[in-house]
Design an enzyme around this catalytic site. Structure first.
Site, mmCIF file in Angstrom:
data_model
loop_
_atom_site.group_PDB
_atom_site.id
_atom_site.type_symbol
_atom_site.label_atom_id
_atom_site.label_comp_id
_atom_site.label_asym_id
_atom_site.label_seq_id
_atom_site.Cartn_x
_atom_site.Cartn_y
_atom_site.Cartn_z
ATOM 1 N N GLY A 33 127.927 24.383 7.950
ATOM 2 C CA GLY A 33 128.090 23.589 6.735
ATOM 3 C C GLY A 33 129.379 22.788 6.715
ATOM 4 O O GLY A 33 130.427 23.255 7.178
ATOM 5 N N VAL A 91 126.176 21.865 -0.155
ATOM 6 C CA VAL A 91 125.230 22.041 -1.257
ATOM 7 C C VAL A 91 126.027 22.524 -2.473
ATOM 8 O O VAL A 91 126.849 23.441 -2.356
ATOM 9 C CB VAL A 91 124.133 23.059 -0.883
ATOM 10 C CG1 VAL A 91 123.172 23.273 -2.047
ATOM 11 C CG2 VAL A 91 123.383 22.588 0.361
ATOM 12 N N SER A 128 129.142 29.033 -2.777
ATOM 13 C CA SER A 128 129.878 29.913 -1.878
ATOM 14 C C SER A 128 129.538 31.349 -2.238
ATOM 15 O O SER A 128 129.356 31.675 -3.419
ATOM 16 C CB SER A 128 131.393 29.691 -2.059
ATOM 17 O OG SER A 128 132.116 30.782 -1.515
ATOM 18 N N MET A 184 127.460 35.117 7.034
ATOM 19 C CA MET A 184 127.983 36.448 6.708
ATOM 20 C C MET A 184 127.144 37.070 5.594
ATOM 21 O O MET A 184 127.591 38.024 4.939
ATOM 22 C CB MET A 184 129.453 36.355 6.302
ATOM 23 C CG MET A 184 130.320 35.812 7.440
ATOM 24 S SD MET A 184 132.040 36.321 7.327
ATOM 25 C CE MET A 184 132.486 35.626 5.757
ATOM 26 N N ARG A 203 131.518 33.576 -2.307
ATOM 27 C CA ARG A 203 132.657 34.088 -3.083
ATOM 28 C C ARG A 203 132.572 33.683 -4.556
ATOM 29 O O ARG A 203 133.319 34.227 -5.372
ATOM 30 C CB ARG A 203 133.972 33.617 -2.464
ATOM 31 C CG ARG A 203 134.232 34.302 -1.117
ATOM 32 C CD ARG A 203 135.616 34.007 -0.560
ATOM 33 N NE ARG A 203 135.955 34.895 0.541
ATOM 34 C CZ ARG A 203 135.805 34.599 1.832
ATOM 35 N NH1 ARG A 203 135.321 33.422 2.195
ATOM 36 N NH2 ARG A 203 136.133 35.468 2.770
ATOM 37 N N HIS A 209 123.018 28.209 2.356
ATOM 38 C CA HIS A 209 122.495 28.819 3.594
ATOM 39 C C HIS A 209 121.031 28.410 3.800
ATOM 40 O O HIS A 209 120.606 28.153 4.942
ATOM 41 C CB HIS A 209 122.583 30.344 3.517
ATOM 42 C CG HIS A 209 123.972 30.896 3.393
ATOM 43 N ND1 HIS A 209 124.429 31.523 2.253
ATOM 44 C CD2 HIS A 209 125.015 30.917 4.274
ATOM 45 C CE1 HIS A 209 125.684 31.919 2.445
ATOM 46 N NE2 HIS A 209 126.061 31.568 3.659
HETATM 47 P P1 AMP Z 1 129.271 32.008 5.420
HETATM 48 O O1 AMP Z 1 128.144 32.943 5.185
HETATM 49 O O2 AMP Z 1 130.105 31.732 4.185
HETATM 50 O O3 AMP Z 1 130.090 32.353 6.633
HETATM 51 O O4 AMP Z 1 128.626 30.607 5.746
HETATM 52 C C1 AMP Z 1 127.662 30.466 6.745
HETATM 53 C C2 AMP Z 1 127.384 29.009 6.962
HETATM 54 O O5 AMP Z 1 126.917 28.438 5.739
HETATM 55 C C3 AMP Z 1 128.613 28.208 7.371
HETATM 56 O O6 AMP Z 1 128.229 27.252 8.342
HETATM 57 C C4 AMP Z 1 129.023 27.545 6.088
HETATM 58 O O7 AMP Z 1 129.743 26.349 6.280
HETATM 59 C C5 AMP Z 1 127.667 27.276 5.463
HETATM 60 N N1 AMP Z 1 127.790 27.076 4.020
HETATM 61 C C6 AMP Z 1 128.378 27.914 3.123
HETATM 62 N N2 AMP Z 1 128.333 27.379 1.892
HETATM 63 C C7 AMP Z 1 127.705 26.185 2.005
HETATM 64 C C8 AMP Z 1 127.384 25.139 1.093
HETATM 65 N N3 AMP Z 1 127.675 25.211 -0.200
HETATM 66 N N4 AMP Z 1 126.739 24.048 1.577
HETATM 67 C C9 AMP Z 1 126.449 23.945 2.897
HETATM 68 N N5 AMP Z 1 126.731 24.886 3.807
HETATM 69 C C10 AMP Z 1 127.359 25.983 3.370
#
Ligand code: AMP
Length: 275
Positions: free
Chosen positions: A144, A173, A182, A26, A184, A33
């Site tokens: 992730g 990570v 995150s 996102m 967020r 990422h």
């Molecule tokens: P998002 O942009 O938050 O929807 O996350 C996109 C992808 O990145 C998803 O597969 C998440 O699980 C992964 N992701 C987000 N934060 C982390 C993290 N700290 N370590 C590993 N993968 C992550």
């Protein structure tokens, strides 16, 4: 690196590139990422990243409108990480008839944990990931472990629908102090960020107890709750790593999953327990 916004162009560029690994995101990218993109590169010759803040996975009280969208920086990060293609569609491109449409449901996995607090969230996640899979047609896709329940649900979706896509899990990570990265986290003030560290501390303490031989879920939950005593907690649960159902005595791989609030920010984290 090619950046495309339309589904038609994404399809034709993906066809041209050949076997791909997809990293759905996102945006508001961070090192987590980037690790997914690196992992994707180990799995396929070419890597596609999608950047799309998917409205159908946000509830009415969620942060859809304020979700960060630093597109220029995100594209730069994708470029530097060696992505071949970024798919960045508009909401109208993905949902021309509004967000209704198909509902994917894996009730046994999606009603627990996050599903209890964010009804409809995983239906939205499955909907967008299914659409992305049909548009990009990747050979593999990386997700992730930070969002363990999401990873488990999407793995099961692909198995149940016999999609020829390998789901590749990526370990969480973290920052040096333990906080799981995150998008967020940027909502947190410096003081809130310090308080948020209780989440990873609690999880790590419980994991150490598990490594030391504790198998009673109740004890591990108590350890995490103790560490989180100053934060409002949505849930702390020890669940089976495959079924996501609560366990009492850990005899198979399990996950301790947490959701807690720090100020107005809701954070989730987990550790995986394997003997
Ligand atoms: P998002 O942009 O938050 O929807 O996350 C996109 C992808 O990145 C998803 O597969 C998440 O699980 C992964 N992701 C987000 N934060 C982390 C993290 N700290 N370590 C590993 N993968 C992550």
């Amino acid at each position: 690196m090619i950046v495309v916004q339309s589904i038609a162009e994404c399809r034709s560029q993906c066809d041209r590139l050949g076997p791909l690994a997809l990293v759905p995101t996102m945006g508001a990218l961070h090192r987590g990422h980037l690790r997914l993109i690196e992992l994707a590169k180990e799995h396929a010759r070419h890597v596609a990243v999608s950047i799309f803040v998917n409205p159908t996975q946000f509830g009415p009280r969620d942060d859809l409108t304020k979700y960060p969208r630093p597109l220029g920086k995100d594209l730069q990060m994708c470029r530097e990480a060696g992505a071949d293609l970024v798919f960045n569609p508009t909401v109208a491109e993905m949902y021309p008839d509004g967000a209704g449409g198909i509902v994917f449901d894996l009730p046994q996995l999606s009603r627990v944990l996050e599903g209890e607090f964010r009804p409809g969230h995983f239906a939205g996640v499955c909907q967008i990931v299914a659409k992305l899979f049909n548009i990009v047609r990747p050979a593999s896709a990386c997700f992730g472990e930070k969002d363990y329940q999401q990873l488990r649900i999407l793995t099961r979706m692909v198995e149940e629908l016999n999609w020829p896509i390998e789901i590749v899990p990526c370990p969480t990570v973290r920052d040096a102090d333990g906080l799981a990265l995150s998008s967020r986290n940027q909502y947190l003030s410096a003081e809130e960020r310090q308080r948020a560290l209780a989440i990873s501390r609690g999880l790590f303490a419980a994991r150490e107890e598990f490594t030391g031989g504790v198998r009673q879920a109740e004890r591990l939950v108590a350890t995490v709750r103790n560490a989180l005593s100053a934060l409002p907690i949505d849930y702390v649960a020890v669940v089976d790593a495959m079924t996501l159902q609560n366990v009492q005595k850990i005899e198979r791989p399990a996950v301790i999953a947490v959701a807690a609030r720090v100020g107005s920010t809701r954070l989730i984290d987990n550790v995986i327990l394997r003997s």
